[in-house]
Design an enzyme around this catalytic site. Structure first.
Site, PDB file in Angstrom:
ATOM      1  N   LYS A 160       0.838  -1.209   0.000  1.00 41.07           N
ATOM      2  CA  LYS A 160       0.000   0.000   0.000  1.00 41.07           C
ATOM      3  C   LYS A 160       0.866   1.249   0.000  1.00 41.07           C
ATOM      4  CE  LYS A 160      -3.643   0.215   2.691  1.00 41.07           C
ATOM      5  NZ  LYS A 160      -4.582   0.083   3.820  1.00 41.07           N
ATOM      6  N   LYS A 162      -0.574   2.480   9.639  1.00 38.25           N
ATOM      7  CA  LYS A 162      -1.238   1.512   8.763  1.00 38.25           C
ATOM      8  C   LYS A 162      -0.304   0.373   8.376  1.00 38.25           C
ATOM      9  CE  LYS A 162      -4.524   4.202   6.147  1.00 38.25           C
ATOM     10  NZ  LYS A 162      -4.888   4.573   4.788  1.00 38.25           N
ATOM     11  N   GLY A 182      -9.219  -4.678   4.780  1.00 34.03           N
ATOM     12  CA  GLY A 182     -10.410  -4.939   5.589  1.00 34.03           C
ATOM     13  C   GLY A 182     -10.521  -4.045   6.810  1.00 34.03           C
ATOM     14  N   GLY A 183      -9.834  -2.896   6.756  1.00 31.14           N
ATOM     15  CA  GLY A 183      -9.909  -1.969   7.886  1.00 31.14           C
ATOM     16  C   GLY A 183      -9.202  -2.472   9.136  1.00 31.14           C
ATOM     17  N   HIS A 200     -15.420   8.454   2.306  1.00 28.66           N
ATOM     18  CA  HIS A 200     -14.740   7.437   1.510  1.00 28.66           C
ATOM     19  C   HIS A 200     -15.427   7.342   0.147  1.00 28.66           C
ATOM     20  CE1 HIS A 200     -12.845   3.290   1.048  1.00 28.66           C
ATOM     21  NE2 HIS A 200     -13.729   3.346   0.068  1.00 28.66           N
ATOM     22  N   GLU A 247      -9.411   3.656  -4.066  1.00 26.27           N
ATOM     23  CA  GLU A 247     -10.093   4.267  -2.929  1.00 26.27           C
ATOM     24  C   GLU A 247      -9.484   5.631  -2.599  1.00 26.27           C
ATOM     25  OE1 GLU A 247     -11.816   0.376  -0.676  1.00 26.27           O
ATOM     26  OE2 GLU A 247     -10.053   1.291   0.231  1.00 26.27           O
ATOM     27  N   ASN A 269      -7.738  -1.697  -4.704  1.00 23.55           N
ATOM     28  CA  ASN A 269      -8.106  -3.092  -4.476  1.00 23.55           C
ATOM     29  C   ASN A 269      -8.120  -3.800  -5.817  1.00 23.55           C
ATOM     30  OD1 ASN A 269      -8.485  -3.156  -1.624  1.00 23.55           O
ATOM     31  ND2 ASN A 269     -10.287  -1.884  -1.934  1.00 23.55           N
ATOM     32  N   ARG A 284      -9.280  -6.511  -7.132  1.00 23.37           N
ATOM     33  CA  ARG A 284     -10.228  -7.628  -7.166  1.00 23.37           C
ATOM     34  C   ARG A 284     -11.642  -7.075  -7.283  1.00 23.37           C
ATOM     35  NH1 ARG A 284     -12.141  -6.157  -2.311  1.00 23.37           N
ATOM     36  NH2 ARG A 284     -10.591  -5.602  -0.771  1.00 23.37           N
ATOM     37  N   ARG A 321     -25.052  -3.981   3.897  1.00 27.94           N
ATOM     38  CA  ARG A 321     -24.438  -5.268   4.231  1.00 27.94           C
ATOM     39  C   ARG A 321     -25.197  -5.872   5.409  1.00 27.94           C
ATOM     40  NH1 ARG A 321     -17.910  -5.038   3.410  1.00 27.94           N
ATOM     41  NH2 ARG A 321     -17.907  -3.573   1.680  1.00 27.94           N
TER      42      ARG A 321
HETATM   43  P1  ADP Z   1      -7.957  -1.124   4.516  1.00 24.84           P
HETATM   44  O1  ADP Z   1      -7.021  -1.485   3.397  1.00 24.84           O
HETATM   45  O2  ADP Z   1      -7.654  -1.844   5.777  1.00 24.84           O
HETATM   46  O3  ADP Z   1      -9.393  -1.180   4.111  1.00 24.84           O
HETATM   47  P2  ADP Z   1      -7.833   1.751   3.990  1.00 24.84           P
HETATM   48  O4  ADP Z   1      -6.514   2.394   3.824  1.00 24.84           O
HETATM   49  O5  ADP Z   1      -8.607   1.430   2.749  1.00 24.84           O
HETATM   50  O6  ADP Z   1      -7.636   0.419   4.861  1.00 24.84           O
HETATM   51  O7  ADP Z   1      -8.758   2.624   4.933  1.00 24.84           O
HETATM   52  C1  ADP Z   1     -10.010   2.149   5.406  1.00 24.84           C
HETATM   53  C2  ADP Z   1     -10.749   3.258   6.125  1.00 24.84           C
HETATM   54  O8  ADP Z   1      -9.968   3.792   7.184  1.00 24.84           O
HETATM   55  C3  ADP Z   1     -11.121   4.458   5.275  1.00 24.84           C
HETATM   56  O9  ADP Z   1     -12.312   4.269   4.550  1.00 24.84           O
HETATM   57  C4  ADP Z   1     -11.259   5.543   6.348  1.00 24.84           C
HETATM   58  O10 ADP Z   1     -12.467   5.393   7.065  1.00 24.84           O
HETATM   59  C5  ADP Z   1     -10.151   5.210   7.312  1.00 24.84           C
HETATM   60  N1  ADP Z   1      -8.892   5.897   6.963  1.00 24.84           N
HETATM   61  C6  ADP Z   1      -7.885   5.447   6.195  1.00 24.84           C
HETATM   62  N2  ADP Z   1      -6.888   6.335   6.095  1.00 24.84           N
HETATM   63  C7  ADP Z   1      -7.255   7.411   6.823  1.00 24.84           C
HETATM   64  C8  ADP Z   1      -6.645   8.681   7.133  1.00 24.84           C
HETATM   65  N3  ADP Z   1      -5.441   9.016   6.695  1.00 24.84           N
HETATM   66  N4  ADP Z   1      -7.344   9.531   7.928  1.00 24.84           N
HETATM   67  C9  ADP Z   1      -8.560   9.209   8.415  1.00 24.84           C
HETATM   68  N5  ADP Z   1      -9.179   8.030   8.172  1.00 24.84           N
HETATM   69  C10 ADP Z   1      -8.547   7.139   7.391  1.00 24.84           C
END
Ligand code: ADP
Length: 454
Positions: free
Chosen positions: A116, A157, A163-164, A207, A274, A289, A291, A337
């Protein structure tokens, strides 16, 4: 085109892929674990094969089990669905080495976009704005230095994450010291990769994601956006398209920039970019993503394009066959969902038997679910029971249709989040199209649950 596809997944997505194969007119074999012997997909398929025990590591996540099932049943391609092996470049490589086709990007493309953190930098170089952040964090001292530079609050991160899961909000240096090592071991345990990076934490964000499709000939289209701002602990619960956060001009601009950036970066197949959109309407790329996404049905409802059929076609080496001008998105769609969890008890997952099940119907209503009366929900996998999606000419009517369909939906015997969905639909912030990703976590779900039970 393929003659027979092995469906290496379970639940509603296995059923969805089976339906796509039938529509295209190709054979399908459902691969199931012992716990999914009675699954709807396994029952409806012309052919099904057991790939191992309930433990996903020895069935859905086992490359040898999946590949031998494909070989034994005479399949020439494998559809991994989402989750499990769907973004695993090693698996895609072994599939190809066995003379089979992986339905998704090639192993090289998956590897190119696996980190990522690296993908963030790659797409930034191709014109997408990203949130201020760090490179890969070497150690705690480096993390402290970077957080100081970016300024708190920051979000830690996992670079191999999804998956959050595993993200941590850190507000002070002291918090960072207390959590860095824990985050590292959590990432290692969850994703087999302890690499971490950091981003400035963006408050009040929405998002928004862009669906793209790129064929082997570099021909690419976008299929509009989806707004997934209704989340709990960074996991999506409700998705809708179009996004209430963007104007038509902003939408066009973001979609065009996204599709241009991925093509230039060498992407191929179906994918989703995203973004987080801040309160000024500025969009920042966060991840791609590689997929099919859980929330793909709403795009299908508005565009009339079967995304799984398109994905299979691209993997078979055929040209897209549609131009951007052919993609017309009509009306408004919302997906809910439906999860087996108890909102009044800290969202604890619920297992057990489905005593009664009734899917809603009527115009613009679609149910993607593997439930049937008597079905025993296995405790080994995720809590997704299905997805209810509704379409209407505009957002207000889609909300009304969503509420009517949720009222009709019956899942007897399990505690679900159906009432929580209804409460969110009735909430003024949602009606105004102003939900930010932290809303449910900030206000808690209690007001929603209470309102929903009225
Ligand atoms: P994953 O790959 O685990 O799904 P993401 O990077 O796609 O993680 O982020 C998932 C969610 O986390 C986003 O939709 C948002 O709600 C929150 N998020 C991610 N990055 C940030 C950030 N820099 N600041 C605030 N919220 C964030």
């Amino acid at each position: 085109m393929f003659s027979k596809v092995l469906i290496a997944n379970r639940g509603e997505i296995a059923l969805r892929i089976l339906r796509a194969c039938r529509t295209i007119g190709i054979g399908a074999v459902v691969a199931y674990s012992e716990a999914d012997r009675d699954s709807l997909a396994a029952q409806l398929a012309d052919e099904a094969i057991c790939i191992g025990p309930s433990d996903a590591r020895r069935s859905y996540l086992s490359a040898p089990a999946v590949i031998s099932a494909a070989v034994v049943t005479g399949c020439d391609a494998i559809h991994p669905g989402y989750g499990f092996l769907s973004e695993d470049e090693g698996f895609a490589d072994v599939v190809r080495a066995h003379g089979l086709t992986f339905i998704g990007p090639s192993a090289e493309v998956l590897e190119h976009f696996a980190s990522k953190e690296a993908t963030r930098r790659l797409l930034e170089a191709h014109g997408l704005r990203t949130i201020p952040g760090s490179g890969m964090l070497r150690d705690e001292a480096h993390a402290l230095e970077e957080a100081e530079r970016i300024s708190y609050p920051v979000l830690i991160k996992p670079s191999g994450g999804g998956g959050g899961k595993g993200m941590r909000l850190v507000r002070t240096a002291r918090e960072l010291e207390a959590t860095f090592k824990v985050s590292r071991s959590e990432a290692k345990a969850a994703f087999g990769d302890d690499a971490l990076y950091m981003e400035k934490y963006l408050g009040d964000n929405r998002h928004v994601e862009i669906q793209v499709a790129v064929d082997r000939f570099g021909h690419a289209i976008h299929l509009g956006e989806r707004d997934c701002s209704v989340q709990r602990r960074h996991q999506k619960i409700i998705e809708e398209t179009p996004s209430p956060a963007l104007t038509e001009a902003e939408r066009q601009d973001l979609c065009q920039r996204a599709v241009r950036a991925v093509v230039e970066a060498g992407y191929e197949n179906l994918g989703t970019l995203e973004f987080l959109v801040d309160s000024r309407g500025e969009a920042y790329f966060i991840e791609i993503n590689c997929r099919i996404q859980v929330e793909h049905p709403i795009t299908e409802m508005c565009t009339g394009i079967d995304l799984i059929a398109l994905q299979i076609k691209i993997a078979a080496g055929e040209p897209l066959g549609i131009n951007q001008a052919d993609v017309v998105s009509r009306g408004h769609a919302i997906e809910f969902r439906i999860l087996a969890e108890d909102p009044s008890n800290d969202f604890r997952p619920q297992g057990g038997q489905v005593l009664g099940y009734l899917a809603p119907g009527g115009p613009g209503v679609r149910m993607d679910s593997h439930l049937y009366p008597g079905y025993e929900v296995p405790p080994y996998y995720d809590s997704l029971l299905g997805k209810l999606s509704v379409w209407a000419p505009d957002r207000a009517q889609a909300i009304a249709r969503g509420d009517a369909a949720l009222r009709e939906l019956l899942v007897d015997g399990l505690t679900t989040n159906i009432e929580l969905h209804r409460a969110i639909l009735a909430n003024q912030v949602f009606i105004d199209g102003k939900v930010t990703t932290d809303l449910l976590d900030r206000v808690g779900s209690a007001p929603f649950v209470a309102a929903g039970n009225r």
